[in-house]
Design a protein around this motif. Structure first.
Motif, PDB file in Angstrom:
ATOM      1  N   UNK A 109      33.959 -22.621   3.600  1.00 29.68           N
ATOM      2  CA  UNK A 109      33.206 -23.123   4.752  1.00 29.68           C
ATOM      3  C   UNK A 109      32.546 -21.922   5.419  1.00 29.68           C
ATOM      4  N   UNK A 110      31.226 -21.950   5.512  1.00 25.62           N
ATOM      5  CA  UNK A 110      30.471 -20.815   6.044  1.00 25.62           C
ATOM      6  C   UNK A 110      30.014 -21.111   7.462  1.00 25.62           C
ATOM      7  N   UNK A 111      30.306 -20.180   8.354  1.00 29.16           N
ATOM      8  CA  UNK A 111      29.773 -20.234   9.710  1.00 29.16           C
ATOM      9  C   UNK A 111      28.477 -19.446   9.780  1.00 29.16           C
ATOM     10  N   UNK A 131      35.413 -17.350   5.877  1.00 29.48           N
ATOM     11  CA  UNK A 131      36.748 -16.817   6.136  1.00 29.48           C
ATOM     12  C   UNK A 131      37.753 -17.443   5.182  1.00 29.48           C
ATOM     13  N   UNK A 132      38.785 -16.711   4.788  1.00 30.95           N
ATOM     14  CA  UNK A 132      39.827 -17.314   3.949  1.00 30.95           C
ATOM     15  C   UNK A 132      40.636 -18.338   4.739  1.00 30.95           C
ATOM     16  N   UNK A 133      41.338 -19.171   4.023  1.00 28.54           N
ATOM     17  CA  UNK A 133      42.093 -20.249   4.670  1.00 28.54           C
ATOM     18  C   UNK A 133      43.171 -19.666   5.580  1.00 28.54           C
ATOM     19  N   UNK A 161      38.125  -8.629   6.441  1.00 26.85           N
ATOM     20  CA  UNK A 161      39.053  -9.752   6.327  1.00 26.85           C
ATOM     21  C   UNK A 161      38.420 -11.021   5.761  1.00 26.85           C
ATOM     22  N   UNK A 162      37.104 -11.116   5.712  1.00 24.83           N
ATOM     23  CA  UNK A 162      36.460 -12.358   5.249  1.00 24.83           C
ATOM     24  C   UNK A 162      36.389 -12.383   3.729  1.00 24.83           C
ATOM     25  N   UNK A 163      36.137 -13.587   3.174  1.00 27.39           N
ATOM     26  CA  UNK A 163      35.951 -13.744   1.727  1.00 27.39           C
ATOM     27  C   UNK A 163      34.632 -13.115   1.309  1.00 27.39           C
ATOM     28  N   UNK A 189      18.470 -18.958   5.581  1.00 28.05           N
ATOM     29  CA  UNK A 189      18.439 -19.146   4.131  1.00 28.05           C
ATOM     30  C   UNK A 189      18.675 -17.834   3.395  1.00 28.05           C
ATOM     31  N   UNK A 190      18.083 -16.761   3.879  1.00 30.78           N
ATOM     32  CA  UNK A 190      18.284 -15.462   3.247  1.00 30.78           C
ATOM     33  C   UNK A 190      19.719 -14.975   3.403  1.00 30.78           C
ATOM     34  N   UNK A 191      20.353 -15.290   4.534  1.00 29.12           N
ATOM     35  CA  UNK A 191      21.761 -14.898   4.722  1.00 29.12           C
ATOM     36  C   UNK A 191      22.670 -15.665   3.771  1.00 29.12           C
ATOM     37  N   UNK A 192      22.387 -16.948   3.547  1.00 27.74           N
ATOM     38  CA  UNK A 192      23.215 -17.757   2.637  1.00 27.74           C
ATOM     39  C   UNK A 192      23.050 -17.267   1.201  1.00 27.74           C
ATOM     40  N   UNK A 193      21.840 -16.853   0.824  1.00 30.36           N
ATOM     41  CA  UNK A 193      21.625 -16.353  -0.535  1.00 30.36           C
ATOM     42  C   UNK A 193      22.389 -15.063  -0.800  1.00 30.36           C
ATOM     43  N   UNK A 194      22.673 -14.307   0.231  1.00 30.46           N
ATOM     44  CA  UNK A 194      23.389 -13.041   0.065  1.00 30.46           C
ATOM     45  C   UNK A 194      24.899 -13.221  -0.027  1.00 30.46           C
ATOM     46  N   UNK A 195      25.399 -14.440   0.120  1.00 30.66           N
ATOM     47  CA  UNK A 195      26.829 -14.686  -0.036  1.00 30.66           C
ATOM     48  C   UNK A 195      27.198 -14.573  -1.512  1.00 30.66           C
ATOM     49  N   UNK A 196      28.281 -13.863  -1.785  1.00 26.14           N
ATOM     50  CA  UNK A 196      28.706 -13.688  -3.174  1.00 26.14           C
ATOM     51  C   UNK A 196      29.307 -14.948  -3.771  1.00 26.14           C
ATOM     52  N   UNK A 197      29.801 -15.863  -2.933  1.00 28.48           N
ATOM     53  CA  UNK A 197      30.324 -17.144  -3.411  1.00 28.48           C
ATOM     54  C   UNK A 197      29.574 -18.258  -2.697  1.00 28.48           C
ATOM     55  N   UNK A 198      29.117 -19.290  -3.413  1.00 23.53           N
ATOM     56  CA  UNK A 198      28.335 -20.349  -2.772  1.00 23.53           C
ATOM     57  C   UNK A 198      29.184 -21.164  -1.804  1.00 23.53           C
ATOM     58  N   UNK A 199      28.681 -21.444  -0.625  1.00 21.85           N
ATOM     59  CA  UNK A 199      29.470 -22.232   0.347  1.00 21.85           C
ATOM     60  C   UNK A 199      29.447 -23.717   0.007  1.00 21.85           C
TER      61      UNK A 199
END
Length: 306
Positions: A109-111, A131-133, A161-163, A189-199
């Motif tokens: 879950x991405x904030x 964030x991890x669970x 500490x985040x995933x 949109x550009x910030x979401x693309x930079x996530x290493x794991x898809x939300x």
């Protein structure tokens, strides 16, 4: 028959002692003066008054080579305050929104939050954090409520500490071309693309953003003050944008961007009237469109037309 007792002589009590309380009331209790107990005096239970020692200093200020050097007094260090981890019930309350998705099997879950929609200069920056669970970073709150030093401190804690996390931005030229709302969505949109794991789901601060997809999105008004992951994203976005403005201030020192971060402060507006806008100013924003003299000419023309 002779009457004996206290009635015969009201000023006399048993034992021959005089009643000091009230000579009119023979039955009033007698106030005895406090006597210093011998045992208390022997065992030192009474406070001892110490006379301070008088030290005579000589007129000469030359140090005595024989005397031992003064030993500096060391203060006892305070023990660090123990930080208690919140209980599972308290943690579930703090992460109520995230736990609603984690309990249903949605772990990533991405904030998402942005920083810099209102300034007259500089880009708009957005950040996304997963964030991890069960992860909760102490002190994370709305970035506007924290000091710059506290935000930088929390920035390092969130990143470690985040995933995964990602940051995106839209320049001032893009803001002028597509307006500030679409530029903010582009930065997200550009910030979401930079996530290493898809939300798997997005938690967005404020109103919903159609460009991000409405099916896997939850918009929360004042989310940076209610949702932990959104508050973490707001800190990342704010710290990143402040660092960008500090670097731009080295190229354009007249505008004071290292202090006002591009917002319309009196210092910034005065420099804008004196120096004119730069390519980092948002020309679509009204204060950047005209100089102070041009605004006076427009006002005079409007007055003549009336």
């Amino acid at each position: 028959m002779e009457m004996r007792g206290r009635v015969g002589n009201p000023r006399r009590r048993r034992g021959g002692a005089r009643c000091k309380a009230n000579h009119r009331n023979p039955f009033a209790p007698r106030e005895r003066p406090r006597r210093r107990s011998r045992r208390r005096a022997i065992f030192g239970l009474h406070p001892v008054v110490r006379v301070p020692e008088i030290v005579h200093h000589s007129a000469s200020t030359t140090p005595d080579p024989v005397a031992s050097p003064a030993v500096p007094t060391t203060r006892k260090k305070k023990k660090p305050r123990r930080v208690r981890k919140p209980s599972p019930q308290r943690l579930q309350k703090l992460l109520a929104t995230e736990f609603g998705f984690w309990s249903s099997g949605v772990l990533h879950v991405a904030g998402i939050d942005e920083a810099g929609r209102g300034p007259l200069a500089g880009p708009v920056v957005a950040a996304a954090v997963i964030l991890p669970e069960g992860c909760w970073v102490r002190g994370v709150d709305d970035s506007k409520k924290l000091t710059a030093e506290k935000r930088r401190e929390l920035y390092a804690q969130i990143v470690t500490s985040c995933v995964c996390w990602g940051v995106g931005a839209a320049s001032a030229a893009e803001i002028d071309r597509i307006n500030i709302r679409r530029a903010t969505a582009l930065a997200m949109q550009r910030a979401i693309r930079r996530l290493s794991c898809p939300p798997a789901h997005l938690l967005v601060d404020g109103l919903a953003v159609p460009e991000l997809g409405l099916e896997a999105q939850t918009a929360i008004v004042d989310g940076d003050a209610k949702v932990h992951s959104i508050a973490a994203a707001s800190i990342l976005a704010k710290v990143t944008r402040d660092r960008l403005m500090e670097k731009l201030a080295l190229r354009h020192p007249a505008y004071g961007w290292e202090r006002n971060k591009g917002y319309g402060t009196p210092e910034h507006l005065e420099a804008l009237d004196r120096m004119g806008p730069t390519r980092h100013h948002r020309q679509s924003f009204q204060p950047c469109q005209y100089t102070f003299d041009e605004l006076l000419e427009i006002a005079e023309l409007a007055a003549d037309a009336l």
